[in-house]
Write a protein that holds these residues in place. Sequence first.
Motif, PDB file in Angstrom:
ATOM      1  N   GLY A  15      14.156  44.986  -2.419  1.00 43.42           N
ATOM      2  CA  GLY A  15      14.127  45.572  -3.725  1.00 43.42           C
ATOM      3  C   GLY A  15      15.590  46.579  -4.347  1.00 43.42           C
ATOM      4  O   GLY A  15      16.266  45.679  -3.277  1.00 43.42           O
ATOM      5  N   ASP A  16      15.516  47.707  -4.662  1.00 40.84           N
ATOM      6  CA  ASP A  16      16.312  48.110  -5.032  1.00 40.84           C
ATOM      7  C   ASP A  16      17.013  49.313  -3.988  1.00 40.84           C
ATOM      8  O   ASP A  16      17.490  50.698  -4.077  1.00 40.84           O
ATOM      9  CB  ASP A  16      16.531  48.837  -6.424  1.00 40.84           C
ATOM     10  N   TRP A  17      16.123  49.613  -2.687  1.00 40.91           N
ATOM     11  CA  TRP A  17      15.756  50.402  -1.565  1.00 40.91           C
ATOM     12  C   TRP A  17      17.002  50.417  -0.720  1.00 40.91           C
ATOM     13  O   TRP A  17      17.046  49.299   0.262  1.00 40.91           O
ATOM     14  CB  TRP A  17      14.963  51.131  -0.759  1.00 40.91           C
ATOM     15  N   ASP A  18      17.938  51.313  -0.925  1.00 37.23           N
ATOM     16  CA  ASP A  18      19.163  50.785  -0.104  1.00 37.23           C
ATOM     17  C   ASP A  18      18.761  50.698   0.791  1.00 37.23           C
ATOM     18  O   ASP A  18      18.529  52.155   2.219  1.00 37.23           O
ATOM     19  CB  ASP A  18      20.133  51.698   0.014  1.00 37.23           C
ATOM     20  N   LEU A  19      19.665  49.540   2.051  1.00 36.15           N
ATOM     21  CA  LEU A  19      19.364  49.853   3.795  1.00 36.15           C
ATOM     22  C   LEU A  19      20.248  51.182   4.139  1.00 36.15           C
ATOM     23  O   LEU A  19      19.189  51.565   5.348  1.00 36.15           O
ATOM     24  CB  LEU A  19      19.889  48.769   4.080  1.00 36.15           C
ATOM     25  N   ALA A  20      21.272  51.618   3.366  1.00 40.91           N
ATOM     26  CA  ALA A  20      21.838  52.728   4.202  1.00 40.91           C
ATOM     27  C   ALA A  20      20.625  53.803   4.745  1.00 40.91           C
ATOM     28  O   ALA A  20      20.652  55.109   5.089  1.00 40.91           O
ATOM     29  CB  ALA A  20      23.182  53.152   3.222  1.00 40.91           C
ATOM     30  N   GLU A  21      19.564  53.606   3.530  1.00 43.98           N
ATOM     31  CA  GLU A  21      18.564  55.611   3.018  1.00 43.98           C
ATOM     32  C   GLU A  21      18.017  55.560   4.992  1.00 43.98           C
ATOM     33  O   GLU A  21      16.940  55.955   4.840  1.00 43.98           O
ATOM     34  CB  GLU A  21      17.860  55.320   2.524  1.00 43.98           C
ATOM     35  N   GLN A  22      18.207  53.821   5.790  1.00 44.42           N
ATOM     36  CA  GLN A  22      18.295  54.341   7.393  1.00 44.42           C
ATOM     37  C   GLN A  22      17.948  55.904   7.826  1.00 44.42           C
ATOM     38  O   GLN A  22      17.579  55.947   8.574  1.00 44.42           O
ATOM     39  CB  GLN A  22      17.743  52.927   8.115  1.00 44.42           C
ATOM     40  N   ARG A  23      19.814  56.014   7.768  1.00 42.09           N
ATOM     41  CA  ARG A  23      20.049  57.203   8.284  1.00 42.09           C
ATOM     42  C   ARG A  23      19.385  58.047   7.743  1.00 42.09           C
ATOM     43  O   ARG A  23      19.601  59.264   8.402  1.00 42.09           O
ATOM     44  CB  ARG A  23      21.158  57.027   7.395  1.00 42.09           C
ATOM     45  N   LEU A  24      18.415  58.559   6.145  1.00 41.73           N
ATOM     46  CA  LEU A  24      17.687  59.094   6.175  1.00 41.73           C
ATOM     47  C   LEU A  24      16.162  58.952   6.833  1.00 41.73           C
ATOM     48  O   LEU A  24      15.462  60.439   6.987  1.00 41.73           O
ATOM     49  CB  LEU A  24      17.341  59.454   4.875  1.00 41.73           C
ATOM     50  N   LEU A  25      15.919  58.256   6.560  1.00 42.96           N
ATOM     51  CA  LEU A  25      14.569  58.025   7.489  1.00 42.96           C
ATOM     52  C   LEU A  25      14.704  58.177   9.082  1.00 42.96           C
ATOM     53  O   LEU A  25      13.711  58.798   9.765  1.00 42.96           O
ATOM     54  CB  LEU A  25      13.867  56.047   7.037  1.00 42.96           C
ATOM     55  N   PHE A  26      15.204  57.621   9.749  1.00 44.63           N
ATOM     56  CA  PHE A  26      15.151  57.766  11.490  1.00 44.63           C
ATOM     57  C   PHE A  26      15.360  59.443  11.762  1.00 44.63           C
ATOM     58  O   PHE A  26      14.090  59.062  12.836  1.00 44.63           O
ATOM     59  CB  PHE A  26      16.786  56.838  11.761  1.00 44.63           C
ATOM     60  N   VAL A  80      -4.093  45.838  -2.149  1.00 45.02           N
ATOM     61  CA  VAL A  80      -4.319  44.769  -0.991  1.00 45.02           C
ATOM     62  C   VAL A  80      -2.801  45.188  -0.085  1.00 45.02           C
ATOM     63  O   VAL A  80      -2.078  44.996  -0.351  1.00 45.02           O
ATOM     64  CB  VAL A  80      -3.652  43.248  -1.047  1.00 45.02           C
ATOM     65  N   TRP A  81      -3.249  44.713   1.182  1.00 40.83           N
ATOM     66  CA  TRP A  81      -2.304  45.002   2.369  1.00 40.83           C
ATOM     67  C   TRP A  81      -1.535  43.724   2.438  1.00 40.83           C
ATOM     68  O   TRP A  81      -1.722  43.212   3.456  1.00 40.83           O
ATOM     69  CB  TRP A  81      -3.146  45.355   3.579  1.00 40.83           C
ATOM     70  N   ASN A  82      -0.618  43.954   1.648  1.00 41.70           N
ATOM     71  CA  ASN A  82       0.262  42.657   1.788  1.00 41.70           C
ATOM     72  C   ASN A  82       0.740  42.566   1.314  1.00 41.70           C
ATOM     73  O   ASN A  82       2.121  42.768   0.393  1.00 41.70           O
ATOM     74  CB  ASN A  82      -0.288  41.255   1.217  1.00 41.70           C
ATOM     75  N   LYS A  83       2.324  42.977   2.652  1.00 44.62           N
ATOM     76  CA  LYS A  83       3.788  42.771   2.207  1.00 44.62           C
ATOM     77  C   LYS A  83       4.860  42.185   1.378  1.00 44.62           C
ATOM     78  O   LYS A  83       5.439  42.235   0.130  1.00 44.62           O
ATOM     79  CB  LYS A  83       4.755  43.108   3.241  1.00 44.62           C
ATOM     80  N   CYS A  84       3.405  41.096   1.472  1.00 40.87           N
ATOM     81  CA  CYS A  84       4.675  40.065   0.199  1.00 40.87           C
ATOM     82  C   CYS A  84       4.265  40.600  -1.170  1.00 40.87           C
ATOM     83  O   CYS A  84       4.909  39.738  -2.267  1.00 40.87           O
ATOM     84  CB  CYS A  84       3.840  38.579   0.549  1.00 40.87           C
ATOM     85  N   MET A  85       3.893  41.146  -1.520  1.00 48.14           N
ATOM     86  CA  MET A  85       3.429  41.572  -2.889  1.00 48.14           C
ATOM     87  C   MET A  85       4.021  42.319  -3.452  1.00 48.14           C
ATOM     88  O   MET A  85       4.641  42.266  -4.891  1.00 48.14           O
ATOM     89  CB  MET A  85       1.432  41.893  -3.002  1.00 48.14           C
ATOM     90  N   THR A  86       4.680  42.891  -2.629  1.00 44.57           N
ATOM     91  CA  THR A  86       5.359  43.531  -2.578  1.00 44.57           C
ATOM     92  C   THR A  86       6.970  43.832  -3.435  1.00 44.57           C
ATOM     93  O   THR A  86       8.490  44.369  -3.666  1.00 44.57           O
ATOM     94  CB  THR A  86       5.181  44.984  -1.945  1.00 44.57           C
ATOM     95  N   CYS A  87       7.606  42.409  -2.691  1.00 47.96           N
ATOM     96  CA  CYS A  87       8.985  42.102  -2.661  1.00 47.96           C
ATOM     97  C   CYS A  87       9.030  41.074  -4.196  1.00 47.96           C
ATOM     98  O   CYS A  87       7.997  40.157  -4.601  1.00 47.96           O
ATOM     99  CB  CYS A  87       9.305  40.910  -1.333  1.00 47.96           C
ATOM    100  N   GLY A  88       9.605  41.459  -4.373  1.00 45.42           N
ATOM    101  CA  GLY A  88      10.578  40.471  -6.206  1.00 45.42           C
ATOM    102  C   GLY A  88      10.463  38.748  -5.726  1.00 45.42           C
ATOM    103  O   GLY A  88      11.516  38.176  -6.468  1.00 45.42           O
ATOM    104  N   ASN A  89      11.208  38.503  -4.163  1.00 39.10           N
ATOM    105  CA  ASN A  89      11.965  37.258  -4.193  1.00 39.10           C
ATOM    106  C   ASN A  89      10.946  36.590  -3.799  1.00 39.10           C
ATOM    107  O   ASN A  89      10.587  35.780  -3.258  1.00 39.10           O
ATOM    108  CB  ASN A  89      12.629  37.704  -3.013  1.00 39.10           C
TER     109      ASN A  89
END
Length: 208
Positions: free
Chosen positions: A141-152, A190-199
């Motif tokens: 979605g709109d969660w910027d990949l750059a925020e990996q730097r905060l998560l790591f 429901v535990w299914n990652k595809c449900m959360t993806c807008g693509n």
Amino acid sequence: MEYNQKEALRYLRARPGDQTAQVLVDTVYLKLRNEVQARHVLQKHRVQVDAAGVTLDSGVRFNSRDLAAHLKGCQEALLLAATLGSRVDAAIRRLALGSVAEGAAAQAVAAALIESYCDEVQAQFDTGGLAQRPRFSPGYGDWDLAEQRLLFPVLNCAKLIGLTLTEGCMMAPSKSVTAIIGLSEDVQCVWNKCMTCGNINCPYRSGE
């Protein structure tokens, strides 16, 4: 960890009933399985969710409306980092040098394996009766990949499991996952990652 041939074939984008593809992914799995050195970090955190993002109990904030919507109603969440290890990356490169088909199959098999490993890690975690929402990863979605730097740093990925980031915020080893999993009382979740993806055009979408 479980090897899911069906998932590997889905990642390979094989046609239903393609026996050649089935033999290919099974053969590649046998070549990869002894290279897997799976490791993970899984932490539970208190979270504050507002319309614009999510703040952890440590004070780290992720700015994403999609993540916030996904975690709406959650007061706790799991933070996950998992990897198959660097030997899998090396094995994939070797297979690709010998055969384009085996290289593609190795990518698909490894993708299925890391997802299966994450599922197993989550299933073993005691959430105190709370339901786990689907994994939501940086880049969704709109969660910027750059925020990996905060998560790591929160997960101490480099020290605990040898998982690092490139300057472009890609993970090394590449067959790795980071994600946030909301915890809620909603047992219908429901535990299914595809449900959360807008693509909706994603070739890997499960359709469930």
